[in-house]
Write an enzyme that holds these catalytic residues in place. Sequence first.
Site, mmCIF file in Angstrom:
data_model
loop_
_atom_site.group_PDB
_atom_site.id
_atom_site.type_symbol
_atom_site.label_atom_id
_atom_site.label_comp_id
_atom_site.label_asym_id
_atom_site.label_seq_id
_atom_site.Cartn_x
_atom_site.Cartn_y
_atom_site.Cartn_z
ATOM 1 N N TRP A 21 1.217 -1.104 0.009
ATOM 2 C CA TRP A 21 -0.353 0.118 -0.115
ATOM 3 C C TRP A 21 0.951 0.812 -0.276
ATOM 4 C CZ3 TRP A 21 -1.893 2.726 4.286
ATOM 5 C CH2 TRP A 21 -3.043 4.144 4.063
ATOM 6 N N GLN A 27 6.508 5.609 -4.390
ATOM 7 C CA GLN A 27 7.673 5.609 -4.037
ATOM 8 C C GLN A 27 8.519 4.754 -4.230
ATOM 9 O OE1 GLN A 27 5.521 5.307 -0.091
ATOM 10 N NE2 GLN A 27 6.537 7.751 0.513
ATOM 11 N N ASP A 49 1.569 -8.697 0.835
ATOM 12 C CA ASP A 49 0.248 -7.539 0.590
ATOM 13 C C ASP A 49 -0.230 -7.537 -0.007
ATOM 14 O OD1 ASP A 49 -2.819 -8.444 2.753
ATOM 15 O OD2 ASP A 49 -2.175 -5.581 2.256
ATOM 16 N N TYR A 54 -4.579 -0.566 -4.980
ATOM 17 C CA TYR A 54 -2.992 0.086 -4.456
ATOM 18 C C TYR A 54 -2.961 0.411 -5.701
ATOM 19 C CZ TYR A 54 -3.179 -2.050 0.072
ATOM 20 O OH TYR A 54 -3.843 -1.847 1.864
ATOM 21 N N SER A 211 -0.811 -0.494 9.189
ATOM 22 C CA SER A 211 -0.949 0.477 9.700
ATOM 23 C C SER A 211 0.020 0.595 11.369
ATOM 24 C CB SER A 211 -2.161 1.664 10.122
ATOM 25 O OG SER A 211 -1.318 2.824 10.415
ATOM 26 N N ALA A 214 0.658 3.832 12.969
ATOM 27 C CA ALA A 214 -0.421 4.437 12.607
ATOM 28 C C ALA A 214 -0.301 5.787 11.326
ATOM 29 C CB ALA A 214 -1.055 5.654 14.195
ATOM 30 N N ARG A 231 4.540 9.998 3.836
ATOM 31 C CA ARG A 231 3.354 9.479 3.131
ATOM 32 C C ARG A 231 2.142 10.669 2.871
ATOM 33 N NH1 ARG A 231 1.020 3.932 5.511
ATOM 34 N NH2 ARG A 231 3.056 3.517 4.548
#
Length: 324
Positions: A21, A27, A49, A54, A211, A214, A231
């Site tokens: 993701w 990037q 994953d 995405y 995440s 976070a 990000r």
Amino acid sequence: MQYRRLGKSGLQLSALSFGAWVTFGKQVDRTQARELLALAHARGVNFFDNAEIYNHGVAEEVMGDVLADLRFPRDSYCVSSKVFFGSAVNPLPTQRGLSRKHVIEACHQAMQRLRVDYLDLYFCHRADPETPMEETVAAMDTLIRQGKVLYWGTSEWSADEIHEAHRVARENHMYAPVMEQPEYNLLHRQRVEVEYAPLYDAYGMGTTIWSPLASGLLSGKYNNGVPPDSRLAQAGFEWLRDSLLGEGLDKRIGKVRALKTIADDLGVSQVQLALAWCLLNPHVSTVMLGASRLEQLEHNLGAMDVLPRLDAAVAQRIEQAMAG
């Protein structure tokens, strides 16, 4: 690397896994992706994953090309996709959601992009109120019986929706969801620890959490604003920036700084501490890492060395810091 069962299934995933993701196709180009996946696999990571949404399928194309180039034994790793949002930039009604048509076509498209003959894990990326639960569960059941999917699950579904999927599967003798992919970190705990609590015993659900930092907030890099290469500075992620850096930010930053104090006392980074903390939860099957640089991935993988140091006293200090 440690390995954990995916809920009550027999599948064992690496405690730390790697997700595409944000990074792959944006990037991270193919050369960088090759280096990252090679390092992850060499360090014992066996779950990669991905999702149709995405970068509108490009992330899966990059990962598929790299996996084919690296020639890892297919039985040495697991790969996933997710279905709901579609891969088209402006999807038509038949190109998104959880209808039988889209669930099955999206699976075929993901296998083609990832260059595999089957998906180890296939997630319903969100619940679809416009599609009967019976239709979605039946579509997943069909894919499993055809050998195109090995395990199916949900992502960010409510506990009630997961209960309903299990009821439908049980009453119709179909394969039920095995895992859920929720957000989980020191600042986002309610769903995994409270809402989903009945699911673990009732169905043996596993979780592949996303995440864990976070979106970088727990690393401390947003303590003094948004770095231009982060990000949250990227176009298209304004919603995430507003969510993380909006109301209550000062309180969250205070908790992040308190976490750094504990990390400093242990002689580890707050990133590694935050990642290792997620693994204290026995219902977490794997913690998904995201990285755009080799040194970043190497550092994050070091969380496995921190985990044995998180005894009851350290865990209590963390709880007190987060309660502040």
